[in-house]
Design a protein around this motif. Structure first.
Motif, short mmCIF file in Angstrom:
data_model
loop_
_atom_site.label_atom_id
_atom_site.label_comp_id
_atom_site.label_asym_id
_atom_site.label_seq_id
_atom_site.Cartn_x
_atom_site.Cartn_y
_atom_site.Cartn_z
N GLU A 81 40.59 6.28 28.91
CA GLU A 81 39.82 6.37 30.03
C GLU A 81 38.68 5.76 29.69
O GLU A 81 37.40 6.43 29.72
N PRO A 82 37.89 4.73 30.20
CA PRO A 82 36.97 3.48 29.33
C PRO A 82 35.67 3.96 30.74
O PRO A 82 34.72 4.19 30.04
N ALA A 83 36.50 4.43 31.45
CA ALA A 83 35.05 5.07 32.89
C ALA A 83 34.18 6.59 32.38
O ALA A 83 33.15 6.92 32.87
N LEU A 84 34.93 6.89 31.36
CA LEU A 84 33.52 8.22 30.84
C LEU A 84 32.63 8.03 30.49
O LEU A 84 31.68 8.56 30.23
N LEU A 85 32.43 6.79 29.52
CA LEU A 85 31.15 6.15 29.68
C LEU A 85 30.61 5.70 30.35
O LEU A 85 29.00 6.25 30.41
#
Length: 120
Positions: A81-85
């Motif tokens: 879930e890279p959008a957590l950044l």
């Protein structure tokens, strides 16, 4: 205590130092769609070593550590879930936690007291 260095926040809790992106960096790069760690969860870093590569809507970027230290924890959720950044929540947007950090090097980073007092 939080400090800012190399467009990252570094939060000290006891002997641990957790790195996350500043809101300015989040805004500058756009939505993150891919994250690849360059470091293992037991690696020792020098200041300036790359932590991870990311691809976002506005750029491709290598994020480097502003401090030397030993990695004791990585946020593995970023891989799936890279959008957590892009999250404003500290429990979601952190990247790595370091230990064995030079306290003097941490103290030389820019403090962020004013930013948090204005935002809270």
């Amino acid at each position: 205590m939080k400090k800012r260095g190399e467009y990252l926040f570094i939060e000290k809790n006891g002997d641990d130092y957790t790195l996350s992106m500043t809101p300015e960096l989040q805004d500058d790069i756009g939505t993150v769609g891919f994250v690849e760690y360059i470091v293992a969860d037991t690696d020792t870093l020098e200041a300036g070593d790359t932590i991870l590569n990311l691809e976002a809507s506005k750029t491709v970027l290598e994020l480097a550590s502003p401090l030397a230290g030993k990695i004791v924890k990585r946020n593995e959720a970023l891989i799936s879930e890279p959008a957590l950044l892009n999250s404003a929540k500290a429990e979601d947007n952190w990247m790595v936690t370091l230990t064995d950090v030079d306290e003097e090097a941490f103290n030389q980073l820019e403090g962020v007291t004013r930013y948090f007092s204005e935002q809270e």
